[in-house]
Design an enzyme around this catalytic site. Structure first.
Site, PDB file in Angstrom:
ATOM      1  N   HIS A 167      -9.709   0.646 -11.026  1.00  0.00           N
ATOM      2  CA  HIS A 167      -9.356   1.666 -10.029  1.00  0.00           C
ATOM      3  C   HIS A 167      -7.914   2.113 -10.191  1.00  0.00           C
ATOM      4  O   HIS A 167      -7.625   3.307 -10.260  1.00  0.00           O
ATOM      5  CB  HIS A 167      -9.598   1.120  -8.621  1.00  0.00           C
ATOM      6  CG  HIS A 167      -8.934   1.922  -7.543  1.00  0.00           C
ATOM      7  ND1 HIS A 167      -9.402   3.157  -7.156  1.00  0.00           N
ATOM      8  CD2 HIS A 167      -7.837   1.693  -6.801  1.00  0.00           C
ATOM      9  CE1 HIS A 167      -8.610   3.637  -6.216  1.00  0.00           C
ATOM     10  NE2 HIS A 167      -7.659   2.781  -5.984  1.00  0.00           N
ATOM     11  N   PHE A 168      -6.987   1.162 -10.268  1.00  0.00           N
ATOM     12  CA  PHE A 168      -5.589   1.631 -10.253  1.00  0.00           C
ATOM     13  C   PHE A 168      -5.103   2.127 -11.615  1.00  0.00           C
ATOM     14  O   PHE A 168      -4.048   2.731 -11.691  1.00  0.00           O
ATOM     15  CB  PHE A 168      -4.636   0.634  -9.582  1.00  0.00           C
ATOM     16  CG  PHE A 168      -4.468  -0.716 -10.201  1.00  0.00           C
ATOM     17  CD1 PHE A 168      -3.908  -0.878 -11.438  1.00  0.00           C
ATOM     18  CD2 PHE A 168      -4.843  -1.850  -9.479  1.00  0.00           C
ATOM     19  CE1 PHE A 168      -3.731  -2.126 -11.984  1.00  0.00           C
ATOM     20  CE2 PHE A 168      -4.675  -3.111 -10.020  1.00  0.00           C
ATOM     21  CZ  PHE A 168      -4.122  -3.244 -11.282  1.00  0.00           C
ATOM     22  N   HIS A 169      -5.903   1.908 -12.660  1.00  0.00           N
ATOM     23  CA  HIS A 169      -5.547   2.607 -13.900  1.00  0.00           C
ATOM     24  C   HIS A 169      -5.984   4.068 -13.853  1.00  0.00           C
ATOM     25  O   HIS A 169      -5.491   4.894 -14.622  1.00  0.00           O
ATOM     26  CB  HIS A 169      -6.111   1.882 -15.127  1.00  0.00           C
ATOM     27  CG  HIS A 169      -5.267   0.715 -15.541  1.00  0.00           C
ATOM     28  ND1 HIS A 169      -5.411  -0.524 -14.987  1.00  0.00           N
ATOM     29  CD2 HIS A 169      -4.238   0.612 -16.422  1.00  0.00           C
ATOM     30  CE1 HIS A 169      -4.517  -1.355 -15.508  1.00  0.00           C
ATOM     31  NE2 HIS A 169      -3.780  -0.678 -16.380  1.00  0.00           N
ATOM     32  N   ARG A 186     -10.196 -10.450 -12.141  1.00  0.00           N
ATOM     33  CA  ARG A 186      -8.947  -9.877 -12.619  1.00  0.00           C
ATOM     34  C   ARG A 186      -7.907 -10.995 -12.717  1.00  0.00           C
ATOM     35  O   ARG A 186      -8.202 -12.129 -12.357  1.00  0.00           O
ATOM     36  CB  ARG A 186      -8.469  -8.758 -11.683  1.00  0.00           C
ATOM     37  CG  ARG A 186      -8.116  -9.244 -10.304  1.00  0.00           C
ATOM     38  CD  ARG A 186      -7.778  -8.130  -9.336  1.00  0.00           C
ATOM     39  NE  ARG A 186      -6.460  -7.565  -9.604  1.00  0.00           N
ATOM     40  CZ  ARG A 186      -5.696  -6.970  -8.686  1.00  0.00           C
ATOM     41  NH1 ARG A 186      -6.121  -6.884  -7.431  1.00  0.00           N
ATOM     42  NH2 ARG A 186      -4.524  -6.465  -8.987  1.00  0.00           N
ATOM     43  N   ARG A 187      -6.708 -10.670 -13.192  1.00  0.00           N
ATOM     44  CA  ARG A 187      -5.583 -11.614 -13.245  1.00  0.00           C
ATOM     45  C   ARG A 187      -5.955 -12.929 -13.931  1.00  0.00           C
ATOM     46  O   ARG A 187      -5.520 -14.001 -13.511  1.00  0.00           O
ATOM     47  CB  ARG A 187      -5.098 -11.958 -11.833  1.00  0.00           C
ATOM     48  CG  ARG A 187      -4.482 -10.818 -11.086  1.00  0.00           C
ATOM     49  CD  ARG A 187      -4.272 -11.245  -9.643  1.00  0.00           C
ATOM     50  NE  ARG A 187      -3.562 -10.267  -8.890  1.00  0.00           N
ATOM     51  CZ  ARG A 187      -3.776 -10.019  -7.602  1.00  0.00           C
ATOM     52  NH1 ARG A 187      -4.682 -10.679  -6.945  1.00  0.00           N
ATOM     53  NH2 ARG A 187      -3.069  -9.121  -6.973  1.00  0.00           N
ATOM     54  N   TYR A 242       1.607   5.228  -2.636  1.00  0.00           N
ATOM     55  CA  TYR A 242       1.860   6.640  -2.330  1.00  0.00           C
ATOM     56  C   TYR A 242       3.262   7.050  -2.758  1.00  0.00           C
ATOM     57  O   TYR A 242       3.511   8.221  -3.033  1.00  0.00           O
ATOM     58  CB  TYR A 242       1.595   6.928  -0.846  1.00  0.00           C
ATOM     59  CG  TYR A 242       0.125   6.807  -0.578  1.00  0.00           C
ATOM     60  CD1 TYR A 242      -0.754   7.770  -1.075  1.00  0.00           C
ATOM     61  CD2 TYR A 242      -0.411   5.721   0.074  1.00  0.00           C
ATOM     62  CE1 TYR A 242      -2.110   7.644  -0.916  1.00  0.00           C
ATOM     63  CE2 TYR A 242      -1.773   5.583   0.244  1.00  0.00           C
ATOM     64  CZ  TYR A 242      -2.615   6.545  -0.258  1.00  0.00           C
ATOM     65  OH  TYR A 242      -3.963   6.419  -0.116  1.00  0.00           O
ATOM     66  N   HIS A 274       0.800  -1.211   0.000  1.00  0.00           N
ATOM     67  CA  HIS A 274       0.000   0.000   0.000  1.00  0.00           C
ATOM     68  C   HIS A 274       0.841   1.272   0.000  1.00  0.00           C
ATOM     69  O   HIS A 274       0.613   2.140  -0.831  1.00  0.00           O
ATOM     70  CB  HIS A 274      -1.081   0.044   1.070  1.00  0.00           C
ATOM     71  CG  HIS A 274      -2.075   1.094   0.712  1.00  0.00           C
ATOM     72  ND1 HIS A 274      -2.977   0.938  -0.312  1.00  0.00           N
ATOM     73  CD2 HIS A 274      -2.242   2.361   1.127  1.00  0.00           C
ATOM     74  CE1 HIS A 274      -3.657   2.042  -0.495  1.00  0.00           C
ATOM     75  NE2 HIS A 274      -3.243   2.932   0.371  1.00  0.00           N
TER      76      HIS A 274
END
Lengths: 66, 588
Positions: free
Chosen positions: B385-387, B448-449, B238, B234
Site C-alpha cells: 500500500h505505501f509503496h 512484513r518487517r 499527509y 498518520h
C-alpha cells in the site's frame, strides 16, 4: 545536444499555447465525470471482492474464530 | 517569463540545496531498497539477516523522513517565495533551519549506519546502532544519536515553518484584506497540521525514548510510545503528500495547457487535511491490545471522512487537466486524453503518480476498515500500500517535478528529456509489478518487517515464489529507474546549457479565490478546530493507556518512589497522578 534543445522548445511551446480559450462557464468536465465514475465502479467492486470473497469467504480469520 | 533563479538567486540556492540533500537521501534509500528486496525474496543475500534490519531502517528513514521532507522544504520554500513574490525576511534564519535539518540527518545516519559495523563503538554509554525501523517506538531502542538527530531535524522543520509564517505576516501587513495566494495557503495549512502532529513524536522522544536510551529511566510504556508515534505517524503521511498535491494543483494544470478548475475547492481540501489528518492515528493500532474498541471505532470514522479531500482532489485535478486538453483541441468523452502532453516527463510522471495513488486509495480503504484490516494487518500488503502512496504518488511526483525544478533553480535546460520520460514510465511499471505482488503476498499472510518470512513445516496457501519473482523484478526495474533519474539530473547539472528555460508563472484558476467565503482563509479558526478534534480523539485513549500501563511502564510504577528520584521522575510522577485523577473524575 542541438536536437534536444529544439525538442525542449517545441514541447514547451506546445504545452503553453492553447488552440482555443475555454472559460469557466462554457467548460463542461464530462470526461472527468466519466473517469471518476469508472474509478468508483472499480473501487466498489474491488472492495466487495475483498470483503465478501477474501474476508468473509475464507477460512478462519481472527473474527471467524470468536 | 523569468525563472525562479533569475528572480530570487539567494533563495534558489536554499531550495536547490534542499533538493540536493533529498537526492542524496533518495540514492541511499534506493540502494537499501534493492538490497532488502533481493534478500527477502530469497534471490540474493548481499547482507546477513541481522543486517537486514539495519538496511530496512535506513531504507525507511532515508526515504520517508529525509528524501520526502528535504524535498518538501524545497517545494514549500519555492511555493511561498514565488506566490508571495517576495524573498525571505532573513536569509541567515533560512540557512539556520537548513543547518538544523542537516545536522539532524547526519546524527541519525551515523546511528543507523553503526548497525553495519561488526563491532560498533560505544558512544554516550551505549553501542552505536539504531535498528528500530522508521516506526521507532518501544520496545525497540536506538542509540541516543538517532533520537537527538530526529529532534534536530524536526526542530529544523519547525523553524522552516516559522520562516514561511514570517514571510506571510510581512506580506499580510503590506497587503491587508487580500486573499492568501493559493500555494502559500497550502503551505501554511500543512505546516499548522505539522506543528500539531509533531507534538506527539516530540513528547515520545523527549519525555520517554531519549531519557530511556540515555539510561535516565529504566522502562517505558510501549503502548504509550506506539500511540504517540502514530499520533504523528498518520499525519506525517499527509506531510509527504501535501507537497505532491500542491504540485498537482499548481503545476499539472499549467503543463496540461489549462487552468486550475477551482481555487476554493483546493483550499477546502487543505483545510480538511489540517482538520482530519491527526485524530486518526489509532487506525494504525487496530490490533493493539490495550486500546478499547470504541476509540478505534472513532479513529475509523475520522479516517473514512479523510477519504473525502482525496476524492475532491481527484475531481479537481482531473477536471483541470481535461480543461487543458480541451484547450489544446481535445474532443470527445475520453478522446481528450490523446491531446495531453504525454511526451513531457514532468506531466506524464505526475499523472502516473496520481494513477497509482488512485490504486492506493483502494488498498487504503481496506487498511482503514476495522474488520477487514484483520485480513492484511502486519502483512506485506501494508508495504504494498505505501509503496503506491508515498513510494509512487509522492516519490514519482517529486522525481518528475525535479525535471521542472532543476531548470528553474539553475537556469539550465533539462538534458536527456527522453531518458527522463523512460525513467518515469519505468518507475510506474516497476511499481505495478512490485506492489501488486506485495498486496497479493500479504493476503496469503506473509508478514512484513521480516528478513526471512519462510518457516519449517508450514506452506503458504498460494504461489509465493511467483510473487517473490515479481517483487524482485519490480525492485530491479525501480533501481534502474533511479539510476536513470540520476543520469538525467547529473547531465543537466554538468552539461545543461544556460537560458531558454520557460518562466515559472502559474496561470490564474478558472474559479478564483473570490468565489469562496473569506472564512476559508481564517487560519486561526481551522487551527483551533483541529486542536479541539485532536483533544477529543486522544485524551481518553491516552489517559486509559497511562492508567493501565503506567506512564513509564508497569515496572516503573511499582518501583517508582524508591531510591533517589531526580527531577524528571518527580515531574513524571506528578503528571501521572494528574492524569490518573482526571481519568477517575471523567469515568466516575
Amino acid at each position: 545536444m542541438g536536437s534536444t534543445e529544439q525538442e525542449v522548445k517545441q514541447d514547451g511551446s506546445e504545452a503553453t499555447q492553447p488552440v482555443r480559450e475555454i472559460g469557466h462557464d462554457e467548460y463542461d468536465p464530462i470526461g472527468t465525470l466519466t473517469l471518476i465514475a469508472l474509478y468508483f465502479l472499480i473501487l466498489i467492486s474491488m472492495w466487495f471482492f475483498m470483503y465478501f470473497v477474501e474476508f468473509v469467504g475464507n477460512d478462519p480469520t481472527v473474527v471467524g474464530m470468536v | 517569463m523569468s525563472t525562479f533563479v533569475d528572480d530570487f538567486p539567494a533563495e534558489a540556492k536554499v531550495v536547490r540545496s534542499s533538493m540536493y540533500n533529498a537526492f542524496v537521501a533518495l540514492a541511499i534509500g534506493a540502494l537499501m531498497g534493492i538490497l532488502q528486496t533481493l534478500y527477502r525474496t530469497d534471490v540474493f543475500h548481499f547482507i546477513s539477516a541481522e543486517q537486514y534490519y539495519t538496511v530496512l531502517t535506513a531504507h525507511g528513514v532515508f526515504m520517508v523522513i529525509s528524501f520526502t521532507i528535504w524535498f518538501l522544504v524545497g517545494v514549500f520554500a519555492w511555493a511561498v517565495i514565488s506566490s508571495l513574490d517576495r524573498g525571505v525576511e532573513d536569509l541567515r534564519f533560512t540557512w539556520a533551519w537548513f543547518g538544523f535539518m542537516t545536522v539532524g540527518t547526519l546524527l541519525a545516519a551515523i546511528a543507523i549506519f553503526g548497525g553495519f559495523m561488526s563491532d560498533p563503538p560505544e558512544v554516550l554509554g551505549s553501542e552505536l546502532s539504531a535498528d528500530v525501523l522508521f516506526t521507532f517506538y518501544a520496545p525497540l531502542e536506538a542509540h541516543p544519536f538517532f533520537y537527538i538527530g530526529l529532534v534536530l531535524f524536526v526542530v529544523g522543520t519547525w523553524l522552516a515553518g516559522a520562516d514561511w509564517f514570517r514571510s506571510y505576516l510581512a506580506w499580510r501587513s503590506e497587503n491587508p484584506g487580500e486573499r492568501i495566494p493559493l500555494p502559500t495557503f497550502m503551505v501554511l495549512t500543512t505546516m499548522i497540521m505539522w506543528y500539531i502532529a509533531t507534538l506527539g513524536v516530540a513528547t515520545s522522544i523527549l519525555v520517554f525514548l531519549l531519557p530511556w536510551s540515555l539510561g535516565l529511566v529504566d522502562t517505558v510504556n510501549p503502548t504509550l510510545t506506539r500511540t504517540l508515534f502514530w499520533f504523528f505517524g498518520h499525519p506525517v503521511v499527509y506531510f509527504w503528500l501535501m507537497p505532491a498535491y500542491l504540485l498537482w494543483y499548481t503545476l499539472l494544470p499549467k503543463l496540461a495547457g489549462g487552468r486550475l478548475f477551482s481555487d476554493p475547492l483546493a483550499r477546502v481540501v487543505f483545510v480538511l487535511f489540517l482538520l482530519l489528518s491527526t485524530p486518526v492515528g489509532i487506525h494504525h493500532q487496530y490490533l493493539d491490545p490495550g486500546i478499547a474498541e470504541g476509540f478505534k471505532f472513532i479513529a475509523m470514522t475520522n479516517t473514512m471522512f479523510l477519504l473525502l479531500p482525496s476524492l475532491l482532489t481527484a475531481f479537481t485535478v482531473v477536471a483541470s487537466i481535461e480543461h487543458g486538453a480541451r484547450q489544446r483541441g481535445g474532443e470527445g468523452r475520453l478522446g481528450w486524453l490523446k491531446a495531453l502532453p504525454w511526451k513531457d516527463p514532468v506531466f506524464t510522471g505526475m499523472i502516473f503518480a496520481g494513477l497509482m495513488f488512485a490504486a492506493g486509495g483502494f488498498s487504503g480503504m481496506v487498511n482503514a476498515g476495522m474488520n477487514i484490516n484483520y485480513l492484511v494487518h502486519n502483512t506485506l500488503w501494508v508495504p504494498g500500500h505505501f509503496h503506491l502512496t508515498v513510494g509512487t504518488a509522492v516519490a514519482l511526483t517529486f522525481m518528475a517535478a525535479s525535471y521542472w525544478f532543476i531548470p528553474q533553480l539553475t537556469g539550465k535546460q533539462l538534458v536527456g528529456r527522453s531518458i527522463a520520460l523512460v525513467q518515469v514510465v519505468l518507475w510506474f511499471v516497476g511499481m505495478v509489478f512490485m506492489t501488486n505482488a506485495m498486496h497479493r503476498t500479504g493476503m496469503l499472510g506473509v508478514p512484513r518487517r521480516t528478513a526471512e518470512p519462510w518457516y519449517d513445516g508450514f506452506e503458504y496457501a498460494g504461489n509465493v515464489a511467483e510473487h517473490n519473482f515479481q517483487i524482485a523484478l519490480g525492485g530491479t526495474i525501480l533501481t534502474l529507474s533511479i539510476l536513470l533519474f540520476f543520469v538525467v539530473i547529473l547531465l543537466t547539472l554538468l552539461r545543461g546549457s544556460k537560458g531558454g528555460v520557460e518562466g515559472s508563472s502559474i496561470p490564474e484558476p478558472l474559479s478564483g479565490p473570490d468565489h469562496s467565503p473569506a472564512v476559508i482563509d481564517n487560519l486561526k479558526l481551522w487551527a483551533g478546530i483541529a486542536i479541539v478534534l485532536v483533544i477529543m480523539a486522544y485524551t481518553l485513549p491516552l489517559a486509559s493507556i497511562v492508567e493501565r500501563g503506567g506512564l513509564f511502564g508497569p515496572d516503573g510504577m511499582r518501583s517508582f518512589p524508591s531510591g533517589n528520584p531526580g527531577f524528571l521522575e518527580y515531574t513524571s510522577l506528578f503528571v501521572q497522578m494528574v492524569i490518573q485523577n482526571a481519568t477517575e473524575v471523567i469515568f466516575r
